[in-house]
Scaffold this motif. Structure first.
Motif, mmCIF file in Angstrom:
data_model
loop_
_atom_site.group_PDB
_atom_site.id
_atom_site.type_symbol
_atom_site.label_atom_id
_atom_site.label_comp_id
_atom_site.label_asym_id
_atom_site.label_seq_id
_atom_site.Cartn_x
_atom_site.Cartn_y
_atom_site.Cartn_z
ATOM 1 N N THR A 78 0.888 -1.286 0.002
ATOM 2 C CA THR A 78 0.149 -0.077 -0.045
ATOM 3 C C THR A 78 0.777 1.291 -0.153
ATOM 4 O O THR A 78 2.142 1.072 0.232
ATOM 5 C CB THR A 78 -0.819 0.051 1.075
ATOM 6 N N LYS A 155 -11.627 -1.813 1.799
ATOM 7 C CA LYS A 155 -12.222 -2.451 0.407
ATOM 8 C C LYS A 155 -11.277 -2.206 -0.805
ATOM 9 O O LYS A 155 -11.131 -2.558 -1.599
ATOM 10 C CB LYS A 155 -13.514 -1.915 0.278
ATOM 11 N N ARG A 156 -10.770 -0.662 -0.539
ATOM 12 C CA ARG A 156 -10.116 -0.188 -1.729
ATOM 13 C C ARG A 156 -8.925 0.471 -1.145
ATOM 14 O O ARG A 156 -8.961 1.712 -1.026
ATOM 15 C CB ARG A 156 -11.089 0.920 -2.642
ATOM 16 N N GLU A 158 -5.255 2.231 -1.007
ATOM 17 C CA GLU A 158 -4.242 2.965 -1.714
ATOM 18 C C GLU A 158 -2.914 2.434 -2.266
ATOM 19 O O GLU A 158 -2.235 2.022 -1.471
ATOM 20 C CB GLU A 158 -3.878 4.355 -1.023
ATOM 21 N N THR A 159 -2.928 2.234 -3.614
ATOM 22 C CA THR A 159 -1.934 1.509 -4.260
ATOM 23 C C THR A 159 -0.720 2.455 -4.734
ATOM 24 O O THR A 159 -1.231 3.536 -5.184
ATOM 25 C CB THR A 159 -2.333 0.218 -5.017
ATOM 26 N N SER A 171 -3.138 5.507 -6.209
ATOM 27 C CA SER A 171 -4.720 5.377 -6.427
ATOM 28 C C SER A 171 -5.293 6.061 -5.352
ATOM 29 O O SER A 171 -4.944 6.184 -4.501
ATOM 30 C CB SER A 171 -4.870 3.739 -6.658
ATOM 31 N N HIS A 174 -12.777 6.156 -6.571
ATOM 32 C CA HIS A 174 -13.300 5.412 -7.478
ATOM 33 C C HIS A 174 -14.604 6.023 -8.234
ATOM 34 O O HIS A 174 -15.201 6.867 -7.606
ATOM 35 C CB HIS A 174 -13.366 3.961 -7.064
ATOM 36 N N SER A 176 -18.097 4.758 -10.306
ATOM 37 C CA SER A 176 -18.920 3.517 -10.449
ATOM 38 C C SER A 176 -19.679 3.695 -11.453
ATOM 39 O O SER A 176 -20.558 5.003 -11.591
ATOM 40 C CB SER A 176 -19.760 3.045 -9.332
#
Length: 186
Positions: A78, A155-156, A158-159, A171, A174, A176
């Motif tokens: 991460t 759930k999502r 940070e990469t 990242s 998001h 959708s």
């Protein structure tokens, strides 16, 4: 929609815009030696089985270890691990340093392959070599992911995504479009 003024761009720098995915740490083991390398050149190739392709330079110390063992673990760090990622990337396994100990990483036991997981990473993907025909000419390894370990939260995560010249993109949010999306078209 917005339009953009454009200029000629050096082909050697195109990767800054097209890098396919997040930075990963590849852990390997061969003849009792463990190593970790940083990788940004990879892609998903299939879903069932889960196939993953990656480029490894033949001059990289991990190249022969991974080629000979025919297995590895793809670990997803991460953004909070950026300094560790850079430090690992700036080191070489040829120097015979213990990258786990030197960089404060914890080796975890894989369930299927004989290579260590990195427990500080958000996800770990145990891989076995599925196709070695592209290695000699292109350095392209094609893996089957045989076991996936993924954190329950967030759930999502940070990469990190490498843009070249020591610059990373993180990242973020998001968008959708699930109700309008046709998965067969992407």
């Amino acid at each position: 929609m917005k339009t953009y003024e454009k200029r000629s761009f050096p082909l050697t720098q195109v990767r800054q815009l097209l890098e396919p995915g997040p930075i990963v740490l590849v852990s390997s083991r061969w003849k009792g030696e463990d190593n970790i390398m940083v990788m940004g050149w990879h892609m998903m190739l299939g879903f069932s089985p889960a196939l993953f392709g990656c480029y490894i330079w033949e001059g990289n110390h991990s190249f022969e270890m991974i080629r000979r063992s025919r297995q590895c673990v793809i670990n997803l760090p991460t953004a909070d691990m950026v300094d560790t990622v850079v430090a690992v990337g700036n080191s070489s396994g040829a120097e015979r340093i213990n990258k786990f100990g030197t960089f404060g990483l914890t080796p975890g036991r894989a369930q299927i392959v004989d290579a260590p997981l990195i427990t500080e990473c958000y996800a770990n993907f145990e891989c076995k070599l599925a196709d070695d025909r592209q290695i000699d000419e292109y350095g392209l390894f094609i893996w089957e992911i045989v076991k996936a370990h993924v954190a329950t939260s967030p759930k999502r995560p940070e990469t990190l995504h490498y843009r070249g010249n020591g610059e990373f993109m993180v990242s973020g949010g998001h968008i959708s479009r699930r109700s309008k999306f046709k998965p067969q078209n992407l």
